[in-house]
Design a protein around this motif. Structure first.
Motif, PDB file in Angstrom:
ATOM      1  N   ILE A   1       4.019  -4.061   8.552  1.00 35.72           N
ATOM      2  CA  ILE A   1       4.579  -4.663   7.338  1.00 35.72           C
ATOM      3  C   ILE A   1       4.131  -6.109   7.302  1.00 35.72           C
ATOM      4  O   ILE A   1       4.296  -6.842   8.284  1.00 35.72           O
ATOM      5  CB  ILE A   1       6.115  -4.556   7.336  1.00 35.72           C
ATOM      6  CG1 ILE A   1       6.525  -3.081   7.300  1.00 35.72           C
ATOM      7  CG2 ILE A   1       6.706  -5.334   6.162  1.00 35.72           C
ATOM      8  CD1 ILE A   1       7.990  -2.833   7.522  1.00 35.72           C
ATOM      9  N   GLU A   2       3.536  -6.496   6.191  1.00 37.09           N
ATOM     10  CA  GLU A   2       3.135  -7.881   5.962  1.00 37.09           C
ATOM     11  C   GLU A   2       3.585  -8.276   4.571  1.00 37.09           C
ATOM     12  O   GLU A   2       3.353  -7.532   3.607  1.00 37.09           O
ATOM     13  CB  GLU A   2       1.616  -8.043   6.092  1.00 37.09           C
ATOM     14  CG  GLU A   2       1.102  -7.837   7.505  1.00 37.09           C
ATOM     15  CD  GLU A   2      -0.414  -7.994   7.596  1.00 37.09           C
ATOM     16  OE1 GLU A   2      -1.054  -8.405   6.604  1.00 37.09           O
ATOM     17  OE2 GLU A   2      -0.950  -7.681   8.680  1.00 37.09           O
ATOM     18  N   GLU A   3       4.225  -9.418   4.476  1.00 40.58           N
ATOM     19  CA  GLU A   3       4.715  -9.937   3.202  1.00 40.58           C
ATOM     20  C   GLU A   3       5.528  -8.895   2.450  1.00 40.58           C
ATOM     21  O   GLU A   3       5.391  -8.729   1.241  1.00 40.58           O
ATOM     22  CB  GLU A   3       3.547 -10.474   2.367  1.00 40.58           C
ATOM     23  CG  GLU A   3       2.840 -11.628   3.077  1.00 40.58           C
ATOM     24  CD  GLU A   3       1.766 -12.278   2.238  1.00 40.58           C
ATOM     25  OE1 GLU A   3       1.822 -12.188   0.990  1.00 40.58           O
ATOM     26  OE2 GLU A   3       0.874 -12.896   2.837  1.00 40.58           O
ATOM     27  N   HIS A   4       6.375  -8.177   3.203  1.00 41.75           N
ATOM     28  CA  HIS A   4       7.333  -7.204   2.664  1.00 41.75           C
ATOM     29  C   HIS A   4       6.676  -5.968   2.052  1.00 41.75           C
ATOM     30  O   HIS A   4       7.289  -5.276   1.238  1.00 41.75           O
ATOM     31  CB  HIS A   4       8.293  -7.876   1.669  1.00 41.75           C
ATOM     32  CG  HIS A   4       8.966  -9.074   2.243  1.00 41.75           C
ATOM     33  ND1 HIS A   4       9.973  -8.978   3.182  1.00 41.75           N
ATOM     34  CD2 HIS A   4       8.763 -10.405   2.045  1.00 41.75           C
ATOM     35  CE1 HIS A   4      10.363 -10.198   3.518  1.00 41.75           C
ATOM     36  NE2 HIS A   4       9.648 -11.074   2.853  1.00 41.75           N
ATOM     37  N   LEU A   5       5.436  -5.680   2.470  1.00 43.26           N
ATOM     38  CA  LEU A   5       4.720  -4.496   2.005  1.00 43.26           C
ATOM     39  C   LEU A   5       4.187  -3.722   3.207  1.00 43.26           C
ATOM     40  O   LEU A   5       3.824  -4.319   4.225  1.00 43.26           O
ATOM     41  CB  LEU A   5       3.545  -4.882   1.100  1.00 43.26           C
ATOM     42  CG  LEU A   5       3.882  -5.643  -0.180  1.00 43.26           C
ATOM     43  CD1 LEU A   5       2.593  -6.124  -0.855  1.00 43.26           C
ATOM     44  CD2 LEU A   5       4.692  -4.783  -1.135  1.00 43.26           C
ATOM     45  N   VAL A   6       4.115  -2.396   3.074  1.00 46.57           N
ATOM     46  CA  VAL A   6       3.490  -1.567   4.103  1.00 46.57           C
ATOM     47  C   VAL A   6       1.978  -1.702   3.949  1.00 46.57           C
ATOM     48  O   VAL A   6       1.420  -1.383   2.889  1.00 46.57           O
ATOM     49  CB  VAL A   6       3.915  -0.092   3.966  1.00 46.57           C
ATOM     50  CG1 VAL A   6       3.129   0.785   4.949  1.00 46.57           C
ATOM     51  CG2 VAL A   6       5.414   0.075   4.203  1.00 46.57           C
ATOM     52  N   VAL A   7       1.331  -2.201   4.973  1.00 45.35           N
ATOM     53  CA  VAL A   7      -0.121  -2.395   4.941  1.00 45.35           C
ATOM     54  C   VAL A   7      -0.795  -1.036   4.792  1.00 45.35           C
ATOM     55  O   VAL A   7      -0.498  -0.091   5.526  1.00 45.35           O
ATOM     56  CB  VAL A   7      -0.604  -3.105   6.226  1.00 45.35           C
ATOM     57  CG1 VAL A   7      -2.127  -3.187   6.254  1.00 45.35           C
ATOM     58  CG2 VAL A   7       0.017  -4.491   6.330  1.00 45.35           C
ATOM     59  N   GLY A   8      -1.663  -0.918   3.800  1.00 38.37           N
ATOM     60  CA  GLY A   8      -2.412   0.303   3.563  1.00 38.37           C
ATOM     61  C   GLY A   8      -1.744   1.303   2.636  1.00 38.37           C
ATOM     62  O   GLY A   8      -2.367   2.290   2.252  1.00 38.37           O
ATOM     63  N   ALA A   9      -0.497   1.071   2.275  1.00 40.53           N
ATOM     64  CA  ALA A   9       0.176   1.974   1.333  1.00 40.53           C
ATOM     65  C   ALA A   9      -0.383   1.757  -0.069  1.00 40.53           C
ATOM     66  O   ALA A   9      -0.827   0.659  -0.411  1.00 40.53           O
ATOM     67  CB  ALA A   9       1.680   1.730   1.337  1.00 40.53           C
ATOM     68  N   ASP A  10      -0.354   2.805  -0.869  1.00 38.26           N
ATOM     69  CA  ASP A  10      -0.650   2.618  -2.292  1.00 38.26           C
ATOM     70  C   ASP A  10       0.476   1.774  -2.876  1.00 38.26           C
ATOM     71  O   ASP A  10       1.629   1.882  -2.450  1.00 38.26           O
ATOM     72  CB  ASP A  10      -0.701   3.968  -3.013  1.00 38.26           C
ATOM     73  CG  ASP A  10      -1.893   4.811  -2.601  1.00 38.26           C
ATOM     74  OD1 ASP A  10      -2.913   4.237  -2.167  1.00 38.26           O
ATOM     75  OD2 ASP A  10      -1.792   6.045  -2.692  1.00 38.26           O
ATOM     76  N   TYR A  11       0.132   0.938  -3.845  1.00 38.92           N
ATOM     77  CA  TYR A  11       1.163   0.104  -4.463  1.00 38.92           C
ATOM     78  C   TYR A  11       1.204   0.398  -5.953  1.00 38.92           C
ATOM     79  O   TYR A  11       0.181   0.350  -6.634  1.00 38.92           O
ATOM     80  CB  TYR A  11       0.898  -1.380  -4.210  1.00 38.92           C
ATOM     81  CG  TYR A  11       2.035  -2.257  -4.697  1.00 38.92           C
ATOM     82  CD1 TYR A  11       3.254  -2.269  -4.031  1.00 38.92           C
ATOM     83  CD2 TYR A  11       1.888  -3.052  -5.820  1.00 38.92           C
ATOM     84  CE1 TYR A  11       4.306  -3.051  -4.475  1.00 38.92           C
ATOM     85  CE2 TYR A  11       2.936  -3.845  -6.275  1.00 38.92           C
ATOM     86  CZ  TYR A  11       4.143  -3.843  -5.597  1.00 38.92           C
ATOM     87  OH  TYR A  11       5.188  -4.618  -6.043  1.00 38.92           O
ATOM     88  N   CYS A  12       2.379   0.725  -6.440  1.00 38.03           N
ATOM     89  CA  CYS A  12       2.605   1.025  -7.850  1.00 38.03           C
ATOM     90  C   CYS A  12       3.866   0.260  -8.249  1.00 38.03           C
ATOM     91  O   CYS A  12       4.986   0.727  -8.016  1.00 38.03           O
ATOM     92  CB  CYS A  12       2.785   2.535  -8.028  1.00 38.03           C
ATOM     93  SG  CYS A  12       3.035   3.052  -9.727  1.00 38.03           S
ATOM     94  N   ALA A  13       3.701  -0.921  -8.795  1.00 39.45           N
ATOM     95  CA  ALA A  13       4.829  -1.825  -9.042  1.00 39.45           C
ATOM     96  C   ALA A  13       5.827  -1.246 -10.039  1.00 39.45           C
ATOM     97  O   ALA A  13       5.456  -0.843 -11.141  1.00 39.45           O
ATOM     98  CB  ALA A  13       4.316  -3.168  -9.547  1.00 39.45           C
ATOM     99  N   SER A  14       7.082  -1.212  -9.621  1.00 41.10           N
ATOM    100  CA  SER A  14       8.168  -0.788 -10.506  1.00 41.10           C
ATOM    101  C   SER A  14       8.845  -2.014 -11.100  1.00 41.10           C
ATOM    102  O   SER A  14       9.137  -2.965 -10.371  1.00 41.10           O
ATOM    103  CB  SER A  14       9.201   0.025  -9.728  1.00 41.10           C
ATOM    104  OG  SER A  14      10.321   0.310 -10.559  1.00 41.10           O
ATOM    105  N   PRO A  15       9.152  -1.974 -12.402  1.00 38.35           N
ATOM    106  CA  PRO A  15       9.925  -3.065 -12.983  1.00 38.35           C
ATOM    107  C   PRO A  15      11.412  -2.950 -12.642  1.00 38.35           C
ATOM    108  O   PRO A  15      12.187  -3.870 -12.928  1.00 38.35           O
ATOM    109  CB  PRO A  15       9.691  -2.900 -14.492  1.00 38.35           C
ATOM    110  CG  PRO A  15       9.478  -1.425 -14.670  1.00 38.35           C
ATOM    111  CD  PRO A  15       8.763  -0.978 -13.422  1.00 38.35           C
ATOM    112  N   ASN A  16      11.806  -1.847 -12.026  1.00 40.63           N
ATOM    113  CA  ASN A  16      13.220  -1.562 -11.778  1.00 40.63           C
ATOM    114  C   ASN A  16      13.653  -2.126 -10.428  1.00 40.63           C
ATOM    115  O   ASN A  16      13.928  -1.406  -9.470  1.00 40.63           O
ATOM    116  CB  ASN A  16      13.473  -0.059 -11.854  1.00 40.63           C
ATOM    117  CG  ASN A  16      13.039   0.495 -13.192  1.00 40.63           C
ATOM    118  OD1 ASN A  16      13.159  -0.162 -14.222  1.00 40.63           O
ATOM    119  ND2 ASN A  16      12.505   1.705 -13.187  1.00 40.63           N
TER     120      ASN A  16
END
Length: 186
Positions: A8-23
């Protein structure tokens, strides 16, 4: 159980796909100290489609499936989704409050979204989860426990535990003994 490296770096899983939710929104300053395991499938009982991502990004087409007419207006999210193949998609950074728990209470404390991380497993209550899902979940859990020390084995629960009578997930098909044993082993 799991030899999958996870960071985890900067509150994200490194290498995970990222699909930003507005929720999501800012946390009220609470320490992250709870992990909640959920399940989801869209349409219900079907795996592998785009419905979950569409729901979490407010793009669900109510005409695509009859069930979607009931839920397309919901504003919900989770931090992560682990699909049947073990793929990880992140919707909300861990330092933000995802809208996954709803009305909830853990050990006398309400509003679990304030201090929890929500992980959705693609699945339904009575269908066994895949080997790859368990492997990914164990790897992510270990990384979360390292990065957010407020999350301990005693502070990992199912949605049904914090919303009894309202929610049943991750359901009887989820093997808690297997999962807890795997996160405890090195």
């Amino acid at each position: 159980m799991s030899d999958i490296p996870c960071r985890i770096e900067e509150h994200l899983v490194v290498g995970a796909d990222y699909c930003a939710s507005p929720n999501c929104n800012e946390r009220p300053g609470d320490e992250i100290s709870l992990l909640v395991i959920h399940n989801i499938s869209l349409p219900p009982g079907q795996f592998g489609g785009q419905g979950i991502c569409q729901l979490f990004t407010n793009c669900l087409d109510p005409d695509e499936h009859p069930y979607y007419r009931e839920i397309h207006q919901l504003e919900v999210s989770a931090h992560l989704l682990i699909d049947r193949k073990g793929g990880i998609t992140q919707f909300v950074p861990f330092d933000k409050r995802a809208w996954h728990a709803g009305r909830s209470c853990f050990r006398g404390r309400d509003a679990c979204n304030d201090f929890s991380i929500g992980i959705e497993l693609e699945g339904i209550d009575d269908v066994p989860y895949s080997e790859r899902q368990y492997a990914a979940l164990v790897a992510v859990t270990r990384a979360l426990m390292t990065h957010y020390p407020g999350i301990t084995p005693e502070r990992i629960c199912g949605h049904s535990d914090i919303a009894p009578g309202r929610k049943t997930d991750p359901g009887p098909a989820f093997d808690w003994q297997r999962y807890r044993g795997a996160i405890a082993s090195n």
